[in-house]
Enzyme design. Structure first.
Site, PDB file in Angstrom:
ATOM      1  CG  LEU A 127      73.904  41.881  67.492  1.00 36.81           C
ATOM      2  CD1 LEU A 127      74.270  42.696  68.736  1.00 36.81           C
ATOM      3  CD2 LEU A 127      73.865  40.397  67.834  1.00 36.81           C
TER       4      LEU A 127
ATOM      5  CG  HIS B 298      70.794  38.502  68.062  1.00 34.90           C
ATOM      6  ND1 HIS B 298      70.758  38.884  66.746  1.00 34.90           N
ATOM      7  CD2 HIS B 298      71.378  37.285  68.086  1.00 34.90           C
ATOM      8  CE1 HIS B 298      71.298  37.948  65.990  1.00 34.90           C
ATOM      9  NE2 HIS B 298      71.688  36.954  66.777  1.00 34.90           N
TER      10      HIS B 298
ATOM     11  CD  GLN C 234      78.219  28.394  63.870  1.00 32.94           C
ATOM     12  OE1 GLN C 234      78.769  28.552  64.953  1.00 32.94           O
ATOM     13  NE2 GLN C 234      76.923  28.620  63.713  1.00 32.94           N
TER      14      GLN C 234
ATOM     15  N   GLY D  34      67.971  30.958  71.385  1.00 39.51           N
ATOM     16  CA  GLY D  34      66.642  31.086  70.790  1.00 39.51           C
ATOM     17  C   GLY D  34      66.108  29.758  70.273  1.00 39.51           C
TER      18      GLY D  34
HETATM   19  O1  PAF Z   1      73.175  30.744  66.826  1.00 45.25           O
HETATM   20  C1  PAF Z   1      74.253  31.299  66.526  1.00 45.25           C
HETATM   21  O2  PAF Z   1      74.309  32.481  66.223  1.00 45.25           O
HETATM   22  C2  PAF Z   1      75.528  30.480  66.523  1.00 45.25           C
HETATM   23  O3  PAF Z   1      75.290  29.194  66.072  1.00 45.25           O
HETATM   24  C3  PAF Z   1      76.243  30.462  67.897  1.00 45.25           C
HETATM   25  C4  PAF Z   1      75.387  29.788  68.953  1.00 45.25           C
HETATM   26  C5  PAF Z   1      76.558  31.884  68.319  1.00 45.25           C
HETATM   27  C6  PAF Z   1      77.552  29.700  67.794  1.00 45.25           C
HETATM   28  O4  PAF Z   1      78.411  30.274  66.871  1.00 45.25           O
END
Ligand code: PAF
Length: 285
Positions: A33, A37, A61, A150
């Site tokens: 963070l 954030h 992802q 964001g």
């Molecule tokens: O933006 C991110 O940190 C990630 O892509 C998210 C939205 C938390 C999904 O894992």
């Protein structure tokens, strides 16, 4: 601050808050963070929401195992930042609860076709399927009133917006401005991976965007400016594009009005992205 790991307790917390007539604001994160954030958390607090933040490094992802392994992790620091920023409940779900079959594929995947084929989607196959799938699950469990994302991940924001619309999630999506360090670098969890020289070269991303943001020009003139400034900085450029901010189709000369400049580059192996609004003027004649 409540700290929750189990999915059932996470759902229960959100149910209780709604039962008490409170609005739950969601900030989904992968941890490490930073002030970006914190700005999402602050936006939720400004709306008067009970802030529920999730922290889950979502393996689905990452199409590249090395990128996943290198992703920064700092739970003690994240706990301190979440507390100091005013998070009411921090959820750190386990991989077993989020994706029980991992590393085998999960039978259900959410795909947002079209938007996921260009820019980040083209360079990182499956990335946006992983994002859309995890965000769908986080929204389903949390049932937030508002979700804060964001604009630094401008394409992700568009994909989440489309998914919320198409799957009729009952949530307001709030896009929040990019937060930059004093030197202009857009805040990203990955910035901690940059050495001093890489960080200096990475500033070309912001420089290229400031150069196009401040003038009106055709799409190809803007592209040429982006490419020139990035080229001078010895970066491994993935794209330097000017696109429609809704469809993400590349803009053409002759297009007028608002567009988005999108840049991505690897700097000493660290992938960084950034973007800014630009104004297009079509060529005369
Ligand atoms: O933006 C991110 O940190 C990630 O892509 C998210 C939205 C938390 C999904 O894992």
């Amino acid at each position: 601050m409540r700290l929750i790991t189990e999915l059932s307790a996470w759902r229960c917390f959100a149910d209780e808050q709604r039962g008490l007539g409170r609005r739950v604001g969601l900030v989904a994160t992968m941890g490490a963070l930073h002030a970006g954030h914190a700005s999402l958390i602050q936006a939720a607090k400004d709306h008067g929401d009970v802030v529920l933040a999730t922290l889950f490094v979502n393996p689905r992802q990452f199409h590249d195992g090395a990128d996943l392994a290198a992703y920064p992790r700092n739970l003690p620091g994240d706990l301190a930042t979440a507390r100091a920023s005013g998070v009411d409940c921090l959820v750190t779900p386990t991989l077993a609860e989020m994706w029980p079959s991992y590393p085998a594929p999960t039978p259900t995947t959410v795909s947002v076709h079209g938007l996921d084929e260009v820019l980040e989607g083209a360079g990182r196959p499956g990335h946006f399927d992983g994002v859309a799938s995890v965000v769908a699950k986080i929204l389903a469990v949390t049932g937030p009133c508002r979700a804060y994302f964001g604009e630094k991940d401008f394409q992700q924001l568009a994909i989440v917006r489309q998914m919320i619309h198409d799957l009729a999630f009952d949530v307001d999506l709030v896009g929040c401005p990019i937060v930059r360090d004093v030197d202009g670098l857009a805040l990203s969890s990955r910035n901690v991976l940059l050495g001093a020289d890489a960080r200096r070269r990475a500033l070309a991303l912001n420089r290229s965007l400031r150069a196009v943001e401040s003038r009106r020009a055709s799409a190809s003139e803007h592209r040429a400016t982006l490419a020139r400034i990035l080229g001078e900085a010895d970066l491994d450029v993935a794209y330097a594009e000017v696109v429609d901010p809704v469809t993400f189709a590349p803009c053409a000369d002759g297009d007028d009005g608002e567009a988005r400049a999108m840049v991505a580059a690897r700097v000493d192996g660290v992938r960084l992205i950034d973007n800014a609004p630009v104004t297009l003027v079509g060529r005369e004649g």
